[in-house]
Scaffold this motif. Structure first.
Motif, PDB file in Angstrom:
ATOM      1  N   MET A 189      -5.272  -2.746   4.440  1.00 29.36           N
ATOM      2  CA  MET A 189      -4.886  -1.447   4.979  1.00 29.36           C
ATOM      3  C   MET A 189      -5.420  -0.347   4.090  1.00 29.36           C
ATOM      4  O   MET A 189      -5.174  -0.348   2.885  1.00 29.36           O
ATOM      5  CB  MET A 189      -3.357  -1.376   5.020  1.00 29.36           C
ATOM      6  N   GLN A 190      -6.219   0.553   4.648  1.00 31.28           N
ATOM      7  CA  GLN A 190      -6.620   1.713   3.876  1.00 31.28           C
ATOM      8  C   GLN A 190      -7.086   2.871   4.733  1.00 31.28           C
ATOM      9  O   GLN A 190      -7.263   2.726   5.934  1.00 31.28           O
ATOM     10  CB  GLN A 190      -7.651   1.366   2.813  1.00 31.28           C
ATOM     11  N   GLU A 191      -7.251   4.017   4.084  1.00 28.25           N
ATOM     12  CA  GLU A 191      -7.678   5.201   4.821  1.00 28.25           C
ATOM     13  C   GLU A 191      -9.197   5.157   4.991  1.00 28.25           C
ATOM     14  O   GLU A 191      -9.909   4.869   4.032  1.00 28.25           O
ATOM     15  CB  GLU A 191      -7.323   6.466   4.032  1.00 28.25           C
ATOM     16  N   ASN A 203      -3.825  -0.436  -1.685  1.00 28.32           N
ATOM     17  CA  ASN A 203      -4.577   0.820  -1.633  1.00 28.32           C
ATOM     18  C   ASN A 203      -3.622   1.995  -1.468  1.00 28.32           C
ATOM     19  O   ASN A 203      -2.509   1.830  -0.986  1.00 28.32           O
ATOM     20  CB  ASN A 203      -5.538   0.795  -0.439  1.00 28.32           C
ATOM     21  N   TRP A 251       0.102   9.138   1.339  1.00 28.81           N
ATOM     22  CA  TRP A 251      -0.350  10.332   0.606  1.00 28.81           C
ATOM     23  C   TRP A 251       0.599  10.700  -0.534  1.00 28.81           C
ATOM     24  O   TRP A 251       1.792  10.405  -0.480  1.00 28.81           O
ATOM     25  CB  TRP A 251      -0.418  11.525   1.573  1.00 28.81           C
ATOM     26  N   LYS A 276     -12.832   6.707   4.957  1.00 24.47           N
ATOM     27  CA  LYS A 276     -13.312   7.731   4.022  1.00 24.47           C
ATOM     28  C   LYS A 276     -13.481   9.079   4.724  1.00 24.47           C
ATOM     29  O   LYS A 276     -13.491   9.152   5.950  1.00 24.47           O
ATOM     30  CB  LYS A 276     -14.667   7.298   3.462  1.00 24.47           C
ATOM     31  N   ALA A 277     -13.671  10.116   3.919  1.00 24.59           N
ATOM     32  CA  ALA A 277     -13.961  11.435   4.472  1.00 24.59           C
ATOM     33  C   ALA A 277     -15.278  11.357   5.236  1.00 24.59           C
ATOM     34  O   ALA A 277     -16.265  10.840   4.713  1.00 24.59           O
ATOM     35  CB  ALA A 277     -14.066  12.440   3.343  1.00 24.59           C
ATOM     36  N   ALA A 300     -11.500  14.876   4.899  1.00 29.90           N
ATOM     37  CA  ALA A 300     -10.322  14.001   5.009  1.00 29.90           C
ATOM     38  C   ALA A 300      -9.030  14.816   5.002  1.00 29.90           C
ATOM     39  O   ALA A 300      -8.092  14.519   4.272  1.00 29.90           O
ATOM     40  CB  ALA A 300     -10.313  12.972   3.890  1.00 29.90           C
ATOM     41  N   GLU A 319     -16.671   9.079  -4.345  1.00 33.25           N
ATOM     42  CA  GLU A 319     -17.405   9.830  -3.328  1.00 33.25           C
ATOM     43  C   GLU A 319     -17.772  11.210  -3.871  1.00 33.25           C
ATOM     44  O   GLU A 319     -17.490  11.523  -5.024  1.00 33.25           O
ATOM     45  CB  GLU A 319     -16.542   9.958  -2.066  1.00 33.25           C
ATOM     46  N   ARG A 333      -9.249  13.156  -2.900  1.00 35.72           N
ATOM     47  CA  ARG A 333      -8.485  14.016  -3.812  1.00 35.72           C
ATOM     48  C   ARG A 333      -7.511  13.251  -4.717  1.00 35.72           C
ATOM     49  O   ARG A 333      -6.414  13.740  -5.002  1.00 35.72           O
ATOM     50  CB  ARG A 333      -7.759  15.124  -3.038  1.00 35.72           C
ATOM     51  N   ASN A 377       0.852  -1.197   0.000  1.00 34.16           N
ATOM     52  CA  ASN A 377       0.000   0.000   0.000  1.00 34.16           C
ATOM     53  C   ASN A 377       0.885   1.242   0.000  1.00 34.16           C
ATOM     54  O   ASN A 377       2.060   1.169   0.337  1.00 34.16           O
ATOM     55  CB  ASN A 377      -0.877  -0.006   1.255  1.00 34.16           C
ATOM     56  N   SER A 384      -1.802   7.467  12.333  1.00 34.95           N
ATOM     57  CA  SER A 384      -1.711   8.586  11.403  1.00 34.95           C
ATOM     58  C   SER A 384      -0.965   8.213  10.134  1.00 34.95           C
ATOM     59  O   SER A 384      -1.254   8.720   9.066  1.00 34.95           O
ATOM     60  CB  SER A 384      -0.981   9.758  12.056  1.00 34.95           C
ATOM     61  N   GLU A 385       0.020   7.350  10.263  1.00 34.23           N
ATOM     62  CA  GLU A 385       0.843   7.024   9.105  1.00 34.23           C
ATOM     63  C   GLU A 385       1.082   5.521   9.006  1.00 34.23           C
ATOM     64  O   GLU A 385       1.098   4.822  10.022  1.00 34.23           O
ATOM     65  CB  GLU A 385       2.202   7.735   9.205  1.00 34.23           C
ATOM     66  N   PRO A 393      -4.367  12.826   7.967  1.00 35.42           N
ATOM     67  CA  PRO A 393      -4.152  11.419   7.621  1.00 35.42           C
ATOM     68  C   PRO A 393      -4.663  10.448   8.700  1.00 35.42           C
ATOM     69  O   PRO A 393      -4.676  10.787   9.887  1.00 35.42           O
ATOM     70  CB  PRO A 393      -2.632  11.326   7.492  1.00 35.42           C
TER      71      PRO A 393
END
Lengths: 227, 311
Positions: free
Chosen positions: B296-298, A91, A75, B300-301, B261, A150, A114, A72, B278-279, B264
């Motif tokens: 593993m992923q973020e 991801n 940013w 969503k907003a 979002a 989204e 974004r 993965n 956070s990271e 992080p």
């Protein structure tokens, strides 16, 4: 082959540069463990294979390089990349391929908010879904999204095209959905040739409505909403 | 720019490897120190002690030493069961006895005020530890690695607007609200308005840290009858600015992200646990990244996730 364990980002990036200068065509990074800024600024035609998860701004500001990330990414993946190819098996976080200038970025999983912000050329393919405000202020190039998006897809985009197969929660300001032309079909087929699955027929195209290009008093309401 | 971390393990996993929570948080915070090391803190779910015991976390913004805290503990208004003494921070587990929680809290407040200390967290199921500096400083005073069970949250602070002292550190709790701690990365831009609104509703601010508005907002919503999930969902609408949050209550762990979002946050899902940070680098400190069972992923907003302890 470079093992990232017990090394600083500076040390790893230095080793990559030395390796490139020594004429190595393929460099392998092991155990990056979410390290930031890996492989930034390389402008030589080499292969970089990263085995593991990477942090923020991986291979940003690069050119001509082919990068494969088995894991993965955080940013700003391939931010401001000028050319070359990047693929990620997992991801990615926010702002994938931000300010992309050329080349191709393929994300096999999902991308965060974004994705493809301010893209100025090149191609971003996301085989999963994208987050909030993807394609925001896009200026050129293309985004192909095989999954869903989204809110705010293509908000305030100037030009360029977004192709999406899944559901769009809400289009952004001044983004409009149009039908696919024959050229678009050919473009999608070519672009997705190396990606598994037959996506072609299900795609729709999102482009700029052009309303925000010049200010018109009558369209004040649209301007007021635009970020 | 702060670093936040959280871990949640299944009941079976918690029983099989009792030290997981504390150890994981320490490893993650050591990495997250790259985002800030003004102060470090954790809130851990601990094995529940006897009925009617209360755990106070006390902190002082002034300089303190062991002598002062020992004198203070000698004047403690109820029987002390366990205590952990750090520089400027004390965690005291004491008996409630025949006293009401409100009365004991008032008495404790009066006793410690004289020594320049104040109550920063009151818990029954959680234990909150803070320290100035990095995680090594925290470990010097508190046995974090041996204490947590089931879940915990941690914070590495880079102060941006409020003071660097132990009262302003995180995890932040809500005054007089049992078992609620948050770790927050971000900036609440409608802080002044929110603070006025909450103060009018009887919530008591003890710091000038904008993150405290988050913990008090959640405490107020929960007091109004909201579940943690409902409170977090309301927070994503009513709080302005940027926030990635992890919240620990007596039996839940919650996560929320602002609707843009801005900050992080990464969530790793494994069959036996959830790891939030956070990271990615912090998650890599405790999760084998090439393990195929890891997703593993973020979030969503505007996403809210809550895990509740069974039983």
């Amino acid at each position: 082959m470079i093992d990232c364990r017990n090394k600083s980002v500076r040390q790893v990036n230095h080793l990559i540069k030395v390796s490139v200068e020594d004429g190595n065509r393929c460099i392998e990074l092991l155990s990056p463990r979410g390290m930031h800024n890996l492989g930034v600024g390389i402008t030589t035609d080499v292969d970089l294979v990263i085995k593991g998860d990477v942090g923020h701004y991986c291979v940003a500001m690069t050119d001509q390089m082919t990068t494969r990330i088995h894991g993965n990414a955080g940013w700003g993946l391939a931010e401001n990349m000028m050319g070359g190819k990047v693929s990620v098996s997992g991801n990615v976080g926010n702002a994938a391929a931000a300010s992309l200038r050329g080349g191709e970025v393929i994300v096999k999983g999902n991308a965060g908010a974004r994705a493809g912000i301010a893209v100025k050329g090149g191609l971003l393919i996301v085989l999963g879904s994208v987050g909030y405000m993807s394609g925001f202020m896009m200026q050129k190039g293309a985004l192909i999204i095989a999954g869903d998006a989204e809110e705010g897809l293509g908000d305030s985009m100037y030009a360029g095209a977004i192709y999406i197969a899944g559901a769009v929660a809400q289009l952004g300001n001044d983004a409009v959905e149009v039908g696919l032309s024959d050229d678009d079909e050919v473009f999608l087929e070519t672009a997705l040739a190396s990606c598994e699955g037959a996506w072609g027929s299900r795609f729709r195209k999102v482009i700029s409505g052009g309303m925000l290009h010049t200010f018109d008093q009558k369209e004040y309401a649209v301007w007021k909403n635009a970020l | 720019m702060c670093g936040i971390a959280g871990v949640w393990v299944t009941k079976e996993q918690a029983e099989a490897t009792p030290k997981t929570i504390g150890e994981s948080l320490v490893k993650m915070l050591s990495v997250l120190q790259n985002r800030g090391k003004d102060s470090t803190g954790v809130a851990l779910r601990v094995t529940r002690a006897e009925e009617e015991t209360i755990r106070y976390t006390l902190a002082t913004a002034a300089d303190s030493n062991v002598e002062i805290s020992t004198t203070m503990l000698n004047a403690w208004p109820s029987r002390i069961i366990t205590k952990w003494q750090g520089r400027g921070v004390l965690v005291v587990e004491c008996e409630l006895g025949d006293l009401s929680l409100e009365y004991l809290t008032t008495r404790v407040g009066q006793t410690i005020k004289h020594f320049g200390y104040q109550i920063v967290s009151i818990n029954r199921n959680l234990a909150v530890f803070r320290s100035l500096g990095n995680v090594a400083e925290l470990l010097r005073s508190f046995p974090i690695e041996t204490l947590g069970v089931h879940y915990g949250i941690g914070h590495a602070r880079l102060a941006t607007e409020s003071r660097v002292d132990l009262v302003h550190g995180q995890p932040l709790s809500a005054n007089n609200h049992l078992d609620l701690s948050i770790v927050h990365n971000g900036h609440i831009t409608n802080y002044e308005k929110l603070r006025r609104r909450l103060e009018q509703r009887g919530m008591n601010f003890i710091t000038a840290n904008d993150s405290e508005a988050v913990s008090l907002y959640l405490a107020w919503r929960i007091k109004e009858g909201y579940s943690l999930r409902e409170a977090l969902e309301a927070a994503t609408v009513e709080l302005d600015g940027s926030f990635s949050l992890i919240v620990a209550t007596s039996n839940e762990l919650g996560v929320a992200r602002d609707k843009y979002a801005f900050k992080p946050l990464v969530l790793a899902e494994l069959p036996d646990r959830f790891v939030i940070a956070s990271e990615i680098c912090a998650i890599s400190a405790v999760v084998e990244s090439r393990d195929p069972s890891v997703v593993m992923q973020e979030p969503k907003a505007g996403e809210v996730r809550v895990w509740e302890m069974a039983g």
